[in-house]
Scaffold this motif. Structure first.
Motif, PDB file in Angstrom:
ATOM      1  N   ALA A   1      27.016   6.113  18.636  1.00 23.39           N
ATOM      2  CA  ALA A   1      28.311   6.538  18.083  1.00 23.39           C
ATOM      3  C   ALA A   1      28.235   7.976  17.586  1.00 23.39           C
ATOM      4  O   ALA A   1      29.128   8.796  17.846  1.00 23.39           O
ATOM      5  CB  ALA A   1      28.744   5.599  16.965  1.00 23.39           C
ATOM      6  N   ALA A   2      27.167   8.300  16.878  1.00 24.80           N
ATOM      7  CA  ALA A   2      26.992   9.663  16.369  1.00 24.80           C
ATOM      8  C   ALA A   2      26.832  10.651  17.512  1.00 24.80           C
ATOM      9  O   ALA A   2      27.380  11.769  17.477  1.00 24.80           O
ATOM     10  CB  ALA A   2      25.792   9.722  15.435  1.00 24.80           C
TER      11      ALA A   2
ATOM     12  N   PRO B   1      27.799   6.611  10.354  1.00 29.31           N
ATOM     13  CA  PRO B   1      27.320   5.245  10.149  1.00 29.31           C
ATOM     14  C   PRO B   1      28.293   4.221  10.714  1.00 29.31           C
ATOM     15  O   PRO B   1      29.509   4.444  10.740  1.00 29.31           O
ATOM     16  CB  PRO B   1      27.223   5.139   8.624  1.00 29.31           C
ATOM     17  N   VAL B   2      27.757   3.103  11.182  1.00 26.85           N
ATOM     18  CA  VAL B   2      28.574   1.982  11.659  1.00 26.85           C
ATOM     19  C   VAL B   2      28.220   0.773  10.812  1.00 26.85           C
ATOM     20  O   VAL B   2      27.088   0.299  10.831  1.00 26.85           O
ATOM     21  CB  VAL B   2      28.321   1.683  13.152  1.00 26.85           C
ATOM     22  N   ASP B   3      29.193   0.305  10.045  1.00 29.91           N
ATOM     23  CA  ASP B   3      28.963  -0.813   9.132  1.00 29.91           C
ATOM     24  C   ASP B   3      29.985  -1.904   9.411  1.00 29.91           C
ATOM     25  O   ASP B   3      31.188  -1.663   9.361  1.00 29.91           O
ATOM     26  CB  ASP B   3      29.076  -0.330   7.677  1.00 29.91           C
ATOM     27  N   ASP B   4      29.490  -3.088   9.719  1.00 30.91           N
ATOM     28  CA  ASP B   4      30.350  -4.233   9.981  1.00 30.91           C
ATOM     29  C   ASP B   4      31.391  -3.914  11.062  1.00 30.91           C
ATOM     30  O   ASP B   4      32.565  -4.277  10.953  1.00 30.91           O
ATOM     31  CB  ASP B   4      31.042  -4.676   8.697  1.00 30.91           C
ATOM     32  N   GLY B   5      30.959  -3.189  12.101  1.00 32.25           N
ATOM     33  CA  GLY B   5      31.829  -2.879  13.222  1.00 32.25           C
ATOM     34  C   GLY B   5      32.745  -1.692  13.030  1.00 32.25           C
ATOM     35  O   GLY B   5      33.541  -1.384  13.913  1.00 32.25           O
TER      36      GLY B   5
ATOM     37  N   ALA C   1      36.416  -0.642  15.053  1.00 34.45           N
ATOM     38  CA  ALA C   1      37.407   0.210  14.390  1.00 34.45           C
ATOM     39  C   ALA C   1      36.708   1.478  13.918  1.00 34.45           C
ATOM     40  O   ALA C   1      35.477   1.597  13.977  1.00 34.45           O
ATOM     41  CB  ALA C   1      38.048  -0.525  13.212  1.00 34.45           C
ATOM     42  N   ALA C   2      37.503   2.430  13.444  1.00 32.25           N
ATOM     43  CA  ALA C   2      36.958   3.677  12.913  1.00 32.25           C
ATOM     44  C   ALA C   2      37.729   4.093  11.677  1.00 32.25           C
ATOM     45  O   ALA C   2      38.940   3.862  11.577  1.00 32.25           O
ATOM     46  CB  ALA C   2      37.014   4.783  13.968  1.00 32.25           C
TER      47      ALA C   2
ATOM     48  N   GLN D   1      41.295   2.199  11.621  1.00 29.56           N
ATOM     49  CA  GLN D   1      42.013   2.329  12.876  1.00 29.56           C
ATOM     50  C   GLN D   1      41.327   1.471  13.939  1.00 29.56           C
ATOM     51  O   GLN D   1      40.195   1.752  14.337  1.00 29.56           O
ATOM     52  CB  GLN D   1      42.039   3.787  13.330  1.00 29.56           C
ATOM     53  N   PRO D   2      41.985   0.422  14.426  1.00 29.04           N
ATOM     54  CA  PRO D   2      41.374  -0.447  15.434  1.00 29.04           C
ATOM     55  C   PRO D   2      41.029   0.322  16.705  1.00 29.04           C
ATOM     56  O   PRO D   2      41.707   1.284  17.073  1.00 29.04           O
ATOM     57  CB  PRO D   2      42.439  -1.507  15.702  1.00 29.04           C
TER      58      PRO D   2
END
Length: 580
Positions: free
Chosen positions: A209-210, A242-246, A281-282, A299-300
């Motif tokens: 993602a980063a 970071p990606v936390d809980d999707g 989501a973001a 934002q989904p």
């Protein structure tokens, strides 16, 4: 906001390296470090092998040091710490390790003294086959063949170390195939109406993602100034994603101009992050606060559909005998209106939401008509190929008056316009098929006769009013395959076409940057019977059905990973076409 033209770091100096040890052996250095296999939890289909390369050992020869250095760049999860240990302290500090990637195979190395002080300095010469290159953002360029280079090694605390490392990393072709995957970065077209993808290759790990957001923030390679970005520059991107809980958390230090720009910034990031498994989501912040387009900072990943490249209705049309029909796998239905009853002998057709384009039997005239039957335009031509329609409802006509290829764009309606599109690089090519991508930013052609037929992809250039002005010089794809025909877009970054081979005519799919090829359509591995396929269409949408016509005019279809099925009727089909 105008098209972003950013200053990028200087392109990496390409160095091709791999090592075959010379006489003297390599007993002083291990050939590999610990290898372990872990579950593939990313769903990207990459190798699950983790590799920790061996560090340098005392007493290693210059050739062994070079070999260990190259091996260390194959660490996975990726790390340059061990590779840097093979460098002198000054070289390790100044090494531009993030300046790109060179992909290589089949290499040889030889060491020789440099000057009179051979005990203090050695030169290691390397020859290798460069198979590809990635720039800083991950854009692919084809390899340049056999290249020669060399390393200088000096004594550091009594041990041989490399003093002049190349910019960027070197990885083997196998490592590239195992751990790198193609992704799209999304930018806007000039009017900011539609997202346009740019293909890159990135190493897949838990920082994907980063990596995608960083590449997006660096800006696209748009020498033709056909796209623009609403994403702040790389210096304004916060260090981590970071990606936390999707939920991916993206932050920029700069503010956005207004709500519209904030929405387009969000759309670019959301569409780009859709490719990361597990991201649902973001949250995007700019300046001191989050962007909340619908009252929520979350934002989904399915949002901002309105800016996506047109996926069309997925509707496939064809001429069945003398009538225009709509095709949905085995279901074939005549379209409403008079053209579903008869076309007065048309041999080529394209269908939009409200109009049809029909080529007469002499391929010298095109009729542009409403579906209700009223003919709005009659356009003359010479050796016209089948017309196509793009996402804006414009028809494209290609013919060869006087043996020179001509491309025209037709905007139908009360104020219809016929524009001749500059296409100087196509003028001398005998174009057999022409297709426009769903986002209307690129074109693909097949050109030539027999085994000399080629598939080429180029950009569609537009003026300030968004009107098409020119087709850029196309790049040739998959030069090793001969006898190609009917190239079409299978998705935003892949082209499929029919190719002749030992098992007859089959569907082949390639990435538009030429980096790799697959013998199959996305999602399908079915082989065609030797029926002499001559026309291909790949519909858009999640089901992505594929259709071909054969030498007898019969219609076949493929869905998912199933087999090819023939439509069982007595009719002859031609001019398969996809409605954009």
């Amino acid at each position: 906001m105008t098209a972003a033209r950013r200053t990028r770091p200087h392109p990496m100096v390409m160095v091709l390296l791999a090592v075959v040890m010379t006489a003297g052996g390599c007993a002083a250095i291990p050939t590999s470090g610990p290898v372990s296999e872990v579950p593939d939890d990313r769903g990207m289909g990459q190798s699950t092998v983790r590799y920790s390369p061996a560090p340098p050992v005392d007493g290693a020869s210059p050739g062994e040091v070079v070999r260990g250095y190259l091996d260390a760049m194959l660490a996975y999860p990726p790390s340059t710490r061990t590779a840097a240990a093979f460098l002198t302290p000054d070289a390790a500090e100044s090494w531009e390790r993030q300046s790109g990637v060179t992909v290589y195979r089949d290499a040889k190395v030889a060491s020789q003294p440099e000057g009179v002080a051979a005990e203090q300095r050695m030169r290691v010469g390397v020859d290798a086959m460069e198979t590809g290159r990635l720039d800083l953002e991950g854009r692919y360029d084809e390899g340049r063949g056999v290249r020669s280079t060399g390393y200088t090694l000096e004594r550091s605390d009594g041990q041989w170390r490399i003093s002049d490392p190349q910019p960027g990393l070197m990885v083997t072709a196998k490592f590239f195939a195992d751990y790198y995957r193609p992704f799209n970065l999304y930018y806007f077209d000039r009017p900011a109406r539609r997202l346009v993808p740019q293909l890159v290759h990135l190493l897949v790990d838990d920082r994907l993602a980063a990596a995608l957001v960083t590449a997006l923030a660096r800006g696209g390679d748009d020498e033709l100034e056909q796209t623009r970005t609403f994403v702040p520059q790389i210096d304004d991107l916060r260090a981590t994603v970071p990606v936390d809980d999707g939920v991916a958390d993206i932050g920029f230090t700069s503010e956005v101009a207004d709500e519209a720009d904030a929405g387009r910034l969000s759309a670019q990031i959301i569409w780009t992050l859709r490719q990361v498994p597990g991201v649902e989501a973001a949250r995007i912040s700019a300046g001191i606060g989050p962007i909340q387009p619908s009252g929520s900072a979350r934002q989904p990943i399915s949002s901002w559909q309105e800016f996506g490249a047109s996926e069309a209705s997925g509707t496939v049309y064809a001429l069945q005998g003398d009538r225009v029909v709509e095709i949905d796998q085995a279901d074939v239905t005549a379209i409403d209106g008079p053209w579903g009853e008869g076309t007065d002998g048309a041999v080529g057709a394209a269908v939009s939401e409200d109009r049809v384009a029909l080529v007469d039997s002499s391929r010298s005239t095109v009729r542009i008509a409403q579906r209700t039957g009223d003919v709005e335009l009659t356009i003359d031509g010479e050796d016209l190929i089948d017309p196509i329609v793009d996402a804006d409802g414009d028809f494209w006509l290609v013919d060869r008056p006087g043996g020179v290829t001509r491309v025209r764009s037709v905007t139908p309606g009360p104020f219809s316009r016929v524009r001749e599109v500059e296409a100087p690089e196509l003028a001398d090519l005998q174009v057999r098929s022409f297709e426009v991508s769903a986002d209307a930013s690129r074109y693909v052609v097949t050109a030539g006769v027999g085994e000399s037929t080629t598939v080429r992809v180029g950009r569609i250039e537009r003026g300030e009013d968004d009107a098409v002005t020119r087709l850029s010089a196309p790049s040739r794809l998959d030069a090793a395959v001969r006898s190609k025909q009917s190239a079409v877009w299978s998705d935003a970054s892949r082209v499929s076409y029919l190719a002749s081979g030992g098992s007859g005519v089959q569907v082949k799919t390639v990435l538009i940057d030429g980096s790799s090829a697959s013998a199959n359509l996305p999602g399908g591995r079915a082989m065609l019977s030797d029926v002499g396929a001559n026309r291909l269409v790949v519909s858009s949408g999640p089901d992505q059905s594929s259709y071909i016509t054969d030498r007898s005019g019969q219609l076949w279809y493929l869905t998912g990973s199933g087999s090819w099925n023939q439509v069982d009727d007595e009719f002859s089909y031609r001019s398969l076409n996809l409605a954009r």
